[in-house]
Design a protein around this motif. Structure first.
Motif, mmCIF file in Angstrom:
data_model
loop_
_atom_site.group_PDB
_atom_site.id
_atom_site.type_symbol
_atom_site.label_atom_id
_atom_site.label_comp_id
_atom_site.label_asym_id
_atom_site.label_seq_id
_atom_site.Cartn_x
_atom_site.Cartn_y
_atom_site.Cartn_z
ATOM 1 N N GLU A 25 0.800 -1.166 0.003
ATOM 2 C CA GLU A 25 -0.025 -0.142 0.059
ATOM 3 C C GLU A 25 0.912 1.387 -0.045
ATOM 4 N N ALA A 26 0.382 2.173 -0.673
ATOM 5 C CA ALA A 26 0.983 3.625 -0.870
ATOM 6 C C ALA A 26 0.973 4.042 0.894
ATOM 7 N N VAL A 27 1.775 4.870 1.065
ATOM 8 C CA VAL A 27 1.712 5.817 2.503
ATOM 9 C C VAL A 27 0.990 7.006 2.083
ATOM 10 N N THR A 28 -0.254 7.043 2.633
ATOM 11 C CA THR A 28 -1.159 8.091 2.309
ATOM 12 C C THR A 28 -1.424 9.153 3.403
ATOM 13 N N THR A 29 -1.276 10.469 3.023
ATOM 14 C CA THR A 29 -1.314 11.431 4.546
ATOM 15 C C THR A 29 -1.932 12.820 3.957
ATOM 16 N N SER A 30 -2.837 13.206 5.017
ATOM 17 C CA SER A 30 -3.171 14.507 4.663
ATOM 18 C C SER A 30 -2.679 15.738 5.902
ATOM 19 N N LEU A 49 15.751 7.291 -5.305
ATOM 20 C CA LEU A 49 16.585 6.160 -5.466
ATOM 21 C C LEU A 49 16.119 4.915 -4.527
ATOM 22 N N LEU A 50 15.476 5.250 -3.406
ATOM 23 C CA LEU A 50 15.164 3.923 -2.599
ATOM 24 C C LEU A 50 14.231 3.230 -3.343
ATOM 25 N N ASP A 51 13.309 3.973 -3.893
ATOM 26 C CA ASP A 51 12.264 3.172 -4.903
ATOM 27 C C ASP A 51 12.794 2.399 -6.092
ATOM 28 N N ASP A 52 13.690 3.198 -6.734
ATOM 29 C CA ASP A 52 14.470 2.196 -7.712
ATOM 30 C C ASP A 52 15.229 0.961 -7.321
ATOM 31 N N GLU A 53 16.034 1.293 -6.346
ATOM 32 C CA GLU A 53 16.958 0.295 -5.716
ATOM 33 C C GLU A 53 16.711 -0.578 -4.572
ATOM 34 N N GLY A 101 5.942 1.214 2.501
ATOM 35 C CA GLY A 101 4.925 1.074 1.487
ATOM 36 C C GLY A 101 5.322 1.170 0.139
ATOM 37 N N ALA A 102 4.202 1.042 -0.539
ATOM 38 C CA ALA A 102 4.585 1.239 -2.193
ATOM 39 C C ALA A 102 3.969 2.528 -2.760
ATOM 40 N N GLY A 103 5.125 3.433 -2.405
ATOM 41 C CA GLY A 103 4.627 4.791 -2.917
ATOM 42 C C GLY A 103 4.340 5.580 -1.832
ATOM 43 N N PHE A 180 2.349 -3.320 -14.907
ATOM 44 C CA PHE A 180 3.830 -3.477 -14.609
ATOM 45 C C PHE A 180 4.013 -3.761 -13.309
ATOM 46 N N GLU A 181 3.055 -4.163 -12.311
ATOM 47 C CA GLU A 181 3.415 -4.021 -11.136
ATOM 48 C C GLU A 181 4.309 -5.084 -10.579
ATOM 49 N N GLY A 182 5.364 -4.917 -9.752
ATOM 50 C CA GLY A 182 6.091 -6.090 -9.253
ATOM 51 C C GLY A 182 7.486 -6.020 -9.953
#
Length: 244
Positions: A25-30, A49-53, A101-103, A180-182
Motif C-alpha cells: 500500500e502507498a503511504v497516504t497522508t493529509s 533512489l530507494l524506490d528504484d534500488e 509502503g509502495a509509494g 507492470f506492478e512488481g
C-alpha cells in the motif's frame, strides 16, 4: 541540489504518530507536517533512489545525489521520523534504509486547510524535478535507440468534464501502470529487452475565479466559442532529425 532545511525541522513532531503502511500500500497522508517533510528536493531524490534500488545507505545516496553523506544521513532520519523510510537489514557494517509502503500519496483534506498549502509546496517541487527529467530525456534523444524514441510520447489535451468525470479519469491515470506492478522488486518478472520507464501525468480543471465577470454563468474557459481544442501529441524525432 539544495541542502537548505528549515532550522526547526529537527524539532518538529507530526500531529499524530504515522500509521504503518502495508508493504503493498502507498503511504497516504493529509497531515500538513508530514507533507511538508516530503517537500524537499533532496528528500524526494533520496526516495526516488530507494524506490528504484529497494534500499540504499547514506553513502549510496550521496554518490547518486552529489550531496554529502552527513546531509543524506540527516534527511534519511527525517524521512524515517515522518514514516516514509525505515532501516533495512544490516549488511556487515552498512546501515541501509528502505522505503515504507509502495509509494506515497499526499492528499488535500478540506478538514485540514493547511494540507492544501503543504501539498502545493510539494507539488511544485515534483513538477520542477519532473520537468528537468523530461528535458534531460529530450536532450539525450540523439544518443537513444530509435525503437525507444518511437515508443515514447509527450501528450496534452483539453476537454470539458464534471468533477465526477475528472475524479474517474484521475483514478484511471493512477492505475494505468498497474499492469507492470512488481517488476521493480522482482527482476524475474521483467520481460527480456525491457528497461526502466517513467510516466508523469497531471489531471486538473482549469482555474476558476468566482469573482471574475461572468463567472457565475461561464467558468473560466480559455477559447470558449472557438473550435473544440483537440489533443496535442509530440513525437520526438530520431537520429539526425533531432538536431534540426
Amino acid at each position: 541540489m539544495p541542502q537548505t532545511t528549515p532550522p526547526d525541522d529537527g524539532a518538529r513532531r507530526p500531529a499524530q504518530p504515522p500509521a504503518p503502511a502495508q508493504r503493498d500500500e502507498a503511504v497516504t497522508t493529509s497531515d500538513p507536517e508530514r507533507i511538508r517533510a516530503l517537500a524537499h528536493p533532496l528528500r524526494l531524490a533520496i526516495l526516488d533512489l530507494l524506490d528504484d534500488e529497494g534500499q540504499a545507505t547514506a553513502t549510496r545516496c550521496a554518490e547518486v545525489t552529489g550531496e554529502s553523506v552527513a546531509s543524506c544521513s540527516f534527511h534519511l532520519r527525517m524521512l524515517a521520523k515522518y514514516g516514509f523510510v525505515e532501516p533495512a537489514e544490516r549488511v556487515g557494517r552498512e546501515k541501509p534504509w528502505k522505503p515504507v509502503g509502495a509509494g506515497r500519496t499526499s492528499r488535500y483534506d478540506p478538514e485540514q486547510p493547511e494540507s492544501l498549502r503543504a501539498a502545493g509546496e510539494l507539488a511544485r517541487i515534483v513538477v520542477d524535478q519532473e520537468a528537468s527529467r523530461v528535458k534531460h530525456w529530450i536532450d539525450s534523444a540523439t544518443r537513444q535507440p530509435h525503437e525507444w524514441l518511437l515508443a515514447s510520447v509527450m501528450t496534452k489535451s483539453s476537454f470539458w468534464a464534471t468533477p465526477a468525470e475528472l475524479t474517474e479519469l484521475s483514478r484511471e491515470l493512477q492505475a494505468i501502470t498497474d499492469r507492470f506492478e512488481g517488476r521493480w522488486a522482482h527482476p524475474e518478472l521483467r520481460p527480456e529487452g525491457s528497461r526502466p520507464a517513467r510516466l508523469f501525468g497531471v489531471v486538473n480543471a482549469d482555474p476558476f475565479d468566482p469573482d471574475a465577470p461572468g463567472a457565475a454563468s461561464d467558468p473560466a474557459a480559455p477559447g470558449a466559442g472557438t473550435s473544440t481544442p483537440g489533443s496535442v501529441t509530440i513525437e520526438l524525432p530520431t537520429g539526425e532529425e533531432a538536431d534540426a
